[in-house]
Design a protein around this motif. Structure first.
Motif, PDB file in Angstrom:
ATOM      1  N   ARG A   1       7.284  77.286  78.791  1.00  0.00           N
ATOM      2  CA  ARG A   1       7.204  77.827  80.366  1.00  0.00           C
ATOM      3  C   ARG A   1       5.947  78.458  80.760  1.00  0.00           C
ATOM      4  O   ARG A   1       5.103  79.035  79.923  1.00  0.00           O
ATOM      5  CB  ARG A   1       8.279  78.975  80.302  1.00  0.00           C
ATOM      6  CG  ARG A   1       9.587  78.808  79.886  1.00  0.00           C
ATOM      7  CD  ARG A   1      10.742  79.525  80.404  1.00  0.00           C
ATOM      8  NE  ARG A   1      10.347  80.934  80.745  1.00  0.00           N
ATOM      9  CZ  ARG A   1      10.806  81.692  81.851  1.00  0.00           C
ATOM     10  NH1 ARG A   1      11.641  81.254  82.759  1.00  0.00           N
ATOM     11  NH2 ARG A   1      10.157  82.764  82.194  1.00  0.00           N
TER      12      ARG A   1
ATOM     13  N   SER B   1      16.469  71.328  86.862  1.00  0.00           N
ATOM     14  CA  SER B   1      15.866  70.568  85.802  1.00  0.00           C
ATOM     15  C   SER B   1      16.381  69.195  85.853  1.00  0.00           C
ATOM     16  O   SER B   1      17.398  68.786  86.512  1.00  0.00           O
ATOM     17  CB  SER B   1      15.909  71.103  84.339  1.00  0.00           C
ATOM     18  OG  SER B   1      17.392  71.211  83.951  1.00  0.00           O
TER      19      SER B   1
ATOM     20  N   ARG C   1      11.983  74.734  75.221  1.00  0.00           N
ATOM     21  CA  ARG C   1      10.886  74.313  76.162  1.00  0.00           C
ATOM     22  C   ARG C   1       9.877  75.458  76.209  1.00  0.00           C
ATOM     23  O   ARG C   1      10.199  76.633  75.438  1.00  0.00           O
ATOM     24  CB  ARG C   1      11.492  74.415  77.499  1.00  0.00           C
ATOM     25  CG  ARG C   1      12.644  75.272  77.950  1.00  0.00           C
ATOM     26  CD  ARG C   1      13.164  75.198  79.138  1.00  0.00           C
ATOM     27  NE  ARG C   1      13.993  76.150  79.532  1.00  0.00           N
ATOM     28  CZ  ARG C   1      15.642  75.805  79.375  1.00  0.00           C
ATOM     29  NH1 ARG C   1      16.003  74.660  79.141  1.00  0.00           N
ATOM     30  NH2 ARG C   1      16.486  76.960  79.752  1.00  0.00           N
TER      31      ARG C   1
ATOM     32  N   ARG D   1      17.300  78.031  87.986  1.00  0.00           N
ATOM     33  CA  ARG D   1      16.373  76.817  87.319  1.00  0.00           C
ATOM     34  C   ARG D   1      17.209  75.445  87.851  1.00  0.00           C
ATOM     35  O   ARG D   1      18.212  75.439  87.523  1.00  0.00           O
ATOM     36  CB  ARG D   1      16.330  76.994  85.959  1.00  0.00           C
ATOM     37  CG  ARG D   1      15.500  76.078  85.264  1.00  0.00           C
ATOM     38  CD  ARG D   1      15.451  76.255  83.659  1.00  0.00           C
ATOM     39  NE  ARG D   1      14.746  75.248  82.998  1.00  0.00           N
ATOM     40  CZ  ARG D   1      15.136  73.896  82.722  1.00  0.00           C
ATOM     41  NH1 ARG D   1      16.490  74.106  82.565  1.00  0.00           N
ATOM     42  NH2 ARG D   1      14.222  73.274  81.802  1.00  0.00           N
TER      43      ARG D   1
ATOM     44  N   GLY E   1       7.649  82.897  89.934  1.00  0.00           N
ATOM     45  CA  GLY E   1       8.005  81.370  89.793  1.00  0.00           C
ATOM     46  C   GLY E   1       7.818  80.778  88.219  1.00  0.00           C
ATOM     47  O   GLY E   1       6.905  81.474  87.798  1.00  0.00           O
TER      48      GLY E   1
ATOM     49  N   PHE F   1      12.527  68.310  82.016  1.00  0.00           N
ATOM     50  CA  PHE F   1      11.431  69.177  82.770  1.00  0.00           C
ATOM     51  C   PHE F   1      12.162  69.837  83.839  1.00  0.00           C
ATOM     52  O   PHE F   1      13.073  69.228  84.414  1.00  0.00           O
ATOM     53  CB  PHE F   1      10.178  68.404  83.289  1.00  0.00           C
ATOM     54  CG  PHE F   1      10.728  67.171  83.992  1.00  0.00           C
ATOM     55  CD1 PHE F   1      10.566  67.555  85.751  1.00  0.00           C
ATOM     56  CD2 PHE F   1      11.049  66.016  83.635  1.00  0.00           C
ATOM     57  CE1 PHE F   1      10.789  66.577  86.346  1.00  0.00           C
ATOM     58  CE2 PHE F   1      11.140  64.918  84.587  1.00  0.00           C
ATOM     59  CZ  PHE F   1      11.217  65.294  86.047  1.00  0.00           C
ATOM     60  N   GLY F   2      11.377  71.165  84.520  1.00  0.00           N
ATOM     61  CA  GLY F   2      12.067  71.842  85.519  1.00  0.00           C
ATOM     62  C   GLY F   2      11.460  73.072  85.977  1.00  0.00           C
ATOM     63  O   GLY F   2      10.281  73.004  85.644  1.00  0.00           O
ATOM     64  N   GLY F   3      12.233  73.793  86.749  1.00  0.00           N
ATOM     65  CA  GLY F   3      11.320  74.926  87.170  1.00  0.00           C
ATOM     66  C   GLY F   3      12.290  75.820  88.044  1.00  0.00           C
ATOM     67  O   GLY F   3      13.345  75.400  88.379  1.00  0.00           O
TER      68      GLY F   3
ATOM     69  N   ALA G   1       7.604  77.095  85.782  1.00  0.00           N
ATOM     70  CA  ALA G   1       7.795  75.635  85.386  1.00  0.00           C
ATOM     71  C   ALA G   1       7.718  75.291  84.137  1.00  0.00           C
ATOM     72  O   ALA G   1       7.223  76.210  83.235  1.00  0.00           O
ATOM     73  CB  ALA G   1       6.558  74.785  86.001  1.00  0.00           C
ATOM     74  N   ASP G   2       8.654  74.386  83.548  1.00  0.00           N
ATOM     75  CA  ASP G   2       8.738  74.105  81.993  1.00  0.00           C
ATOM     76  C   ASP G   2       8.952  72.764  81.753  1.00  0.00           C
ATOM     77  O   ASP G   2       9.259  71.950  82.517  1.00  0.00           O
ATOM     78  CB  ASP G   2      10.043  75.211  81.726  1.00  0.00           C
ATOM     79  CG  ASP G   2      11.259  74.750  82.153  1.00  0.00           C
ATOM     80  OD1 ASP G   2      11.720  73.711  82.553  1.00  0.00           O
ATOM     81  OD2 ASP G   2      12.014  75.746  82.961  1.00  0.00           O
TER      82      ASP G   2
END
Length: 232
Positions: free
Chosen positions: A227, A84, A225, A82, A38, A65-67, A40-41
């Protein structure tokens, strides 16, 4: 004087479901490991439609932002999903002879991409069978490249506007990416990633829109980004 009050009005691109099937050759017995991770970023995006977004929001950049999750295969291939979000606020405007006039009506712009990617990680292989059985330590820095397809939901809502004046559409786009991951521990990694995205023919369909006035049609952009990865 013609009023242009929205960044875009566009036709609906149908929502598509992507199914990827990859047939892999057998890996050596000592390399039959694969991992599910997993991540996140958070990062910054520079949008391609510079003039349109600067007219409404005052800037064509912002925080995203996302993940998501990914599967890493022993021969270096990976597949990732992904989600975001990018959001900015501004006001409705109209454009006359290249000059922008604000209307003082609050507007919120929001983009929510869902992207599917595949690529290759440049990791060292295990030793061939005739070599000593001593294992090779995993590399600390792992570069990678990839690309894929995405569905980009665009929302533009304004104060006092009804549903017919607001925008809520989804467009298909494509992207290329590259970066490097640093393994902090066996189960934790961090890295940086650059992504270029194109979402053609998403803007400029409404002749009364700001994007039509500036002759801008692409909803993509360039994103950098950082991560955080949890998993091997």
């Amino acid at each position: 004087m013609k009023k242009r009050s929205s960044c875009l009005r566009v036709f609906v691109t149908p929502w598509l479901v992507a199914v990827a099937v990859v047939v892999l050759r057998p890996a050596p017995a000592e390399a039959q490991d694969w991992a599910v991770r997993g991540f996140a970023d958070i990062g910054a995006v520079k949008l391609t439609a510079v003039k349109s977004f600067e007219a409404i929001a005052g800037t064509s950049t912002g925080i995203v932002f996302g993940g998501g999750g990914e599967v890493v295969l022993p021969i270096g291939l990976f597949a990732a999903v992904r989600a975001s979000q990018f959001e900015n606020s501004g006001q409705r405007v109209f454009v006359f002879e290249g000059e922008t006039f604000p209307l003082g009506i609050d507007t919120t712009i929001r983009m929510r991409p869902l992207e599917v990617s595949g690529g290759y990680r440049f990791t060292r292989r295990s030793r061939p069978t005739p070599a000593p059985a001593r294992p090779i330590a995993p590399p600390r820095i792992i570069p990678y490249v990839g690309g894929g397809i995405g569905w980009h939901r665009y929302e533009e809502t304004s104060e006092f506007a009804d549903d017919s004046e607001n925008v809520d559409e989804t467009f298909r786009g494509y992207h290329l990416l590259g970066g490097a991951e640093v393994r902090v521990t066996r189960w934790l990694g961090a890295g940086g990633e650059f992504q270029w995205t194109t979402v053609p023919d998403a803007l400029g369909q409404d002749p009364n829109g700001v994007s039509a006035a500036f002759d801008e049609s692409n909803l993509g952009g360039a994103t950098f980004r950082v991560r955080l990865v949890i998993g091997r």
